[in-house]
Design an enzyme around this catalytic site. Sequence first.
Site, mmCIF file in Angstrom:
data_model
loop_
_atom_site.group_PDB
_atom_site.id
_atom_site.type_symbol
_atom_site.label_atom_id
_atom_site.label_comp_id
_atom_site.label_asym_id
_atom_site.label_seq_id
_atom_site.Cartn_x
_atom_site.Cartn_y
_atom_site.Cartn_z
ATOM 1 N N GLY A 1 -61.909 -86.994 -70.964
ATOM 2 C CA GLY A 1 -62.251 -85.764 -71.403
ATOM 3 C C GLY A 1 -62.485 -84.945 -70.069
ATOM 4 C CD GLN B 1 -67.623 -83.083 -67.191
ATOM 5 O OE1 GLN B 1 -66.537 -82.836 -68.023
ATOM 6 N NE2 GLN B 1 -67.878 -84.175 -66.845
ATOM 7 C CB CYS C 1 -70.967 -88.207 -68.342
ATOM 8 S SG CYS C 1 -70.835 -86.375 -67.849
ATOM 9 C CG LEU C 2 -65.246 -88.313 -65.847
ATOM 10 C CD1 LEU C 2 -63.888 -87.614 -65.998
ATOM 11 C CD2 LEU C 2 -65.016 -89.551 -65.313
ATOM 12 C CG HIS D 1 -69.548 -85.989 -73.533
ATOM 13 N ND1 HIS D 1 -70.483 -86.849 -73.271
ATOM 14 C CD2 HIS D 1 -68.984 -85.423 -72.552
ATOM 15 C CE1 HIS D 1 -70.350 -87.162 -71.849
ATOM 16 N NE2 HIS D 1 -69.465 -86.276 -71.459
ATOM 17 C CD GLU D 2 -65.467 -83.490 -72.493
ATOM 18 O OE1 GLU D 2 -65.239 -84.817 -72.444
ATOM 19 O OE2 GLU D 2 -66.099 -82.763 -71.563
ATOM 20 C CG HIS E 1 -69.824 -81.487 -69.874
ATOM 21 N ND1 HIS E 1 -70.766 -81.796 -68.831
ATOM 22 C CD2 HIS E 1 -69.317 -82.468 -70.147
ATOM 23 C CE1 HIS E 1 -70.737 -82.768 -68.598
ATOM 24 N NE2 HIS E 1 -69.779 -83.576 -69.471
#
Length: 170
Positions: free
Chosen positions: A45, A50, A91-92, A133-134, A137
């Site tokens: 994702g 991000q 998480c990236l 999660h997204e 963000h």
Amino acid sequence: ALLPILNFPDPRLRTKAKPVEVVDDQIRTLAADMLETMYAAPGIGLAASQVDRHIQLIVIDLSEEKNQPLVFINPKITPLTQDTQPYEEGCLSVPQVFDKVERSAQVKIEALDLDGKPFELEADGLLAVCIQHEMDHLDGKLFVDYLSPLKRQRIREKIAKAERIREKEK
Ligand SMILES: O=C(O)C[C@@H](Cc1ccccc1)C(=O)SCC(=O)c1ccccc1
Ligand SMILES: [Zn+2]
């Protein structure tokens, strides 16, 4: 094009994303670049926040073959159950950190697609976890915010140390 991903604790990750006004070619190009960036990371994702674009746009692809991209513009989610499920998240924007987070087990997501057409989806399992999660963000929230202050401090120290080592290698 590959886009640079912001890393925790970069304050820009805390910006609240604004709604997309017009779904045009610029948005379609950004979504394509975000998918390319996500596949390269690799990840399942990515939220526009991000890559330092503070608009309500997220991309997800849970498939092994990386050929089932989902794009959500101005997404709204509604929990479909009170049940929550724990999941070991990554998480990236917080590399090398994985920890358990409780999230709604089933959600409905309403969004616009890349043609600007409204659609809705009911999700459970990993798709429900990833969508939540997204969505965080886009609200400037990171999964580490659900961990204890002590864990969060340890993560800050670990990332700062890794950055010092990277600086030395230059
Ligand atoms: O930071 C992000 O939004 C990407 C993140 C999404 C996510 C993963 C797990 C639970 C919730 C949300 C990632 O993709 S982290 C990398 C990862 O989990 C993964 C990478 C390759 C294959 C499978 C998973
Ligand atoms: Zn993340």
